[in-house]
Design a protein around this motif. Sequence first.
Motif, short mmCIF file in Angstrom:
data_model
loop_
_atom_site.label_atom_id
_atom_site.label_comp_id
_atom_site.label_asym_id
_atom_site.label_seq_id
_atom_site.Cartn_x
_atom_site.Cartn_y
_atom_site.Cartn_z
N GLY A 1 100.08 16.02 98.91
CA GLY A 1 101.06 14.95 98.89
C GLY A 1 100.63 13.71 99.65
O GLY A 1 101.46 13.03 100.23
N ASP A 2 99.34 13.46 99.65
CA ASP A 2 98.85 12.25 100.31
C ASP A 2 98.05 11.42 99.32
O ASP A 2 96.83 11.35 99.39
CB ASP A 2 98.00 12.63 101.52
CG ASP A 2 97.48 11.40 102.26
OD1 ASP A 2 97.94 10.29 101.94
OD2 ASP A 2 96.62 11.56 103.14
N PRO A 3 98.73 10.80 98.34
CA PRO A 3 97.97 10.07 97.31
C PRO A 3 97.19 8.90 97.89
O PRO A 3 96.16 8.51 97.34
CB PRO A 3 99.06 9.58 96.36
CG PRO A 3 100.32 9.62 97.14
CD PRO A 3 100.17 10.72 98.14
N TYR A 4 97.67 8.36 99.01
CA TYR A 4 96.97 7.19 99.57
C TYR A 4 95.64 7.60 100.18
O TYR A 4 94.61 6.97 99.94
CB TYR A 4 97.87 6.51 100.60
CG TYR A 4 99.24 6.28 100.05
CD1 TYR A 4 99.43 5.34 99.05
CD2 TYR A 4 100.32 7.06 100.47
CE1 TYR A 4 100.69 5.16 98.49
CE2 TYR A 4 101.58 6.87 99.90
CZ TYR A 4 101.75 5.92 98.92
OH TYR A 4 102.97 5.75 98.35
N GLY A 5 95.70 8.68 100.96
CA GLY A 5 94.45 9.21 101.51
C GLY A 5 93.50 9.61 100.39
O GLY A 5 92.30 9.35 100.45
N ALA A 6 94.06 10.23 99.34
CA ALA A 6 93.23 10.66 98.22
C ALA A 6 92.53 9.46 97.58
O ALA A 6 91.33 9.51 97.30
CB ALA A 6 94.09 11.38 97.19
N ALA A 7 93.29 8.39 97.41
CA ALA A 7 92.69 7.19 96.79
C ALA A 7 91.59 6.63 97.69
O ALA A 7 90.55 6.18 97.21
CB ALA A 7 93.77 6.14 96.55
#
Lengths: 872, 240
Positions: A433-439
């Motif tokens: 649930g960390d799409p920002y970190g993933a990006a």
Amino acid sequence: MSKAQAEQPVLANKEAKLFRELLSHYEEKHLTKGRKTADQILKKHPNHGETLAMKGLILVHLGQREEGKKMVKQGAMLNMKSHIPWHVQALIHKGEKDYDGALRAYKNGLKADKDNINILRDACFLLTHLRKYDELVEYRHRFLQLRPVNRTHWIGLAVAHHLNGNLAEAKNILEWYDKFLKSTPDYDADNSERLLYHVRVLEELGENTEALAFLDKYAQSRYIVHRTSTMEYRARLTTKLKSSDAPDAWRVLIEQNSDCWDYYKGFLSVESIDYDSITDENRAAALKHLNNFSQQYPRATAPRRMALSVATGDDFTNLATAYLSSNIQKGVPSLFVDVKPLYTDPAKAQSIQSIVEKLLEAHNTPPAPPPAENGSASAEPTARLWALYFLAQHHSHLGAYSTALELLDAAMAHTPTLPELYMARARVLKRVGDPYGAARVMNEARLLDGQDRYLNTKCGKYRLRAGLVSEAGEVFGMFTKKDAVSPGADLEEMQSLLYLREEGDAHYRAGRLSQALKKYYAVSNVFDQVENDQYDFHPYSLRRTLLNVYVNTLKWEDSVRSHPAYRHAAVSAARIWVSVYDDPKLAEGPAASDSATSGSDSVKKAKSKAAKKAAQTPAATEKNGTANAQQQNTNEDKGLEPPQAKDEDPEGARLIREERPLERAQKLLAPLWADVARGVWDVETCAVAYDVAVRRERYLEAARALARARSIDAEHPEVHVRTVELKLKVQSLSAPAVSETALAALVESLATALPDELSLETFNSQYLQRHAADGGAVLGAARAARVLQAPLAEVEETVFSALQDGVALKIETALAALAFLRSIESSRADEFRAACDARFELATVFKAPEELERLRKESLGEPVEVKEETLE
Amino acid sequence: MNIRLAEPKDLLGIQACGFHNLPETYGSKYWLTTLVRWPQLSFVAEDQRGKIVGYVFTIIEDLPIIYEPSTQLGKLFDRWHVRPRRPTNYKRIGYVNSISVLRSHRRMGIARKLMGLSIKAVVESYGLREVYLTVRKSNRAARSLYQSLGFVAYDEELRYYNDGETGIHMKVTRKVPPERRSTLPLPEPTPRKSWQSKMIPNFHWKTRIGPPKPGLIKRRATTIHQAEWMGGTVKIGPLS
């Protein structure tokens, strides 16, 4: 009409000659000459229908579409007894991809001249395209009677019978054809395909012996040259006939291509082993065969991997050890994806974990390798890396995300330059649930190898997942055509379903419904294009007798819309239409003000620049255009297809305000009904089909959709909420609005799921009790309570109960619950968000809005320091 | 990994695979055309969920031979620094139009296996000896793979790719027994007279083999000539 007919002038010799010239001018595409000739005739006979139609056609070719079409229509009105105006009309319709219209015009043309070969031929193609197979057979028959000497017509009739399901007749015709066919050159690949088609028809008829004899006869006499196909037919036929040749036939195939699973499955089926359902009795035998093949073909992966699925216990451990260690030594990045299907058996998953951990340990202590392994010592460092990589994916798959991240940290410390590690890390972050970190991490991966489009696409996709739409465009733009209007436009033109789908979803999540809708319609357009693609093959494939692949193409095109991308787009778009119908204010939406929120200032600037440029260019071209227009028009053949209209509604603002949203939703969902027969519906699709139907007051359709959803998963929260909804609806319906029979059927359909004596409130609380440990169901119960107009506090309490310990709550469900709380204007929404934030430690999606903004900025990341380190 | 003949139903997967992997690629119609025209030559690799992770698309081309340096005429051309504008002859060859394996599925030898099958199919189904391809100059990995399969670089073309990169033309020759060689007719070579007078300077000129550049052609483009598609021009008038 008859009056007009009476007035139709008969052309004098001179004009008749001119008219013939006109036709040949058109055929040779001497358009300007043709127009002049037409004008000459029209000067004398201004009401000559055929000439008018031909002139209209020429005008359409020259780009004066509207004028031309009007003229053609006028021509048809003047002379309905001639086939020419109809033919012309059909050509124009066909150019506009209006196949139904074209067929109608051709049929009218045939009324005028029933033996017109050109019209018949085109009508056949249209009938195939529109899948009107009974009529196709009839037309093909007539066609063949008119021109029996042409080979293609025989083939056409045979294929028509085949498509219409009359295999026996197809076979008869193919046999006839074979008889009168004289000599064909040896090794003619096209002819070979025809013969293989014959074999296919025989096989589908069940005449396996004949099929095999036919195949052998022609394969030996230099006619059938498609070797792979021939051998596949042979193996299949001998297996069906239980011939003793069968094992050898499969063996030959395996020797040709030792990585095709079907061949091994075929071989095993001869030994009466069904690979897909191995029993304890035949396990040993299957394993023995697969092991033999593994030894015989040391480079083939298929038998080794298949053996892993078959083996159990110690056999499995031994085989898996060999398989995993060799692939880890080689550094195969897809190893985990490859073995993942084995994880359905927990024992195997456990065994795989311990094997790889052991491998890792072995490589952890590199000093003093035993002398025998000296050769592999050099490979060890990377082996350690790949073992770590594998284990990280393994733990991520099993939900142990922190372990996965630790392992990846260790691997990155070992080798900081491997993009695969970053990709794996990004995937883990996405899951927690960390799409920002993933990006951010995916961007780091991309920077490690800027030339690789795979990494680029992944990075763009992850940015879209994080809601960074324009930034994603920047990344995609590195590989799209430079002269395209925008990267998105090029991706759309190149039919990138992934991009369209992800960007649509990103807009949808951000509440920009109009833009989301636009992208979903773009997905649907891609499928339109794919369906139109097949048209040219109707004439082509028959003439070249490339029939097997042609018939397969038709079958594939029939079901092309069951592709997941289409289903997703149709369902999402239908949801948007439904919500717009429920709340027309949404159509006004935040689209205009919000469209650039995610963009940084520079992006905005670039955007406005581009917009300005776009605004300028049409004006400029118009200026030049008026000067050149005449000249261009007279010279250029613009074809029958209308030029692509410029998209004047790029953000979909107009689209979403269209009237009759439910009908539009229905239209998108309609192709999915065909999937019902194939049983590939999911609950989501049924639910949205229900939503549309119930709002259109098609209650029976709604009940049917709900029943189908129930048959897939009766306890699904979506089904539960809608059952409650429908029951309420039925209670409020009375006879005049709905027919008695329909009402009775509705009540009956509900009765099984929801007994009458049960009150809806009890029904709901029972459901909640049954599934108190399932977050999704708890949310479903809360939604149902809302439908039942329970007090707000009670609904909120139900939602919050999902946060209790012991309730399985997924991040997506929590997000949906949060959205639900916001939609009912709950004052506790923020409390819920904070609670989720605490519960999902690694997730960032539940952070406060300001925090999110910061995270977004961060996720764009500057080039990482890692890169410099590696350069040293 | 499952490697098999490509079928129409794989097309969207193939397109996605090529699209997300290669800098330049084609629209759906182009793939369909290639597959329908030469159903024997294209292969795919799929993972266990049926996702396409690699493919090879090969076509048959009539390669115009404009200039054969080994012949006497060729030597003359070389000395004069000229080449004829039109082809003197044609040669039928296989041409590997596009090959791609997803980054996530590399190092498994998929590309090698796909190539091997496709080359073999050219030999078996069409009786042709030569297979050609064009590769980016910077793509070392691909070049060494092709070399290990027996491909030899014979020419290079500046700005072959849309982004300005040089393309290297490679070819491989396989044995075909004489009785198996294709006997199908080739296009008529242009009569000598018409090209003799139209020599052009050598340095301006480069052969283009293979289909049009990817990216330049969109959905509507085909490898098949337009007239061949429709079986000639559209006829409306009274029948001949």
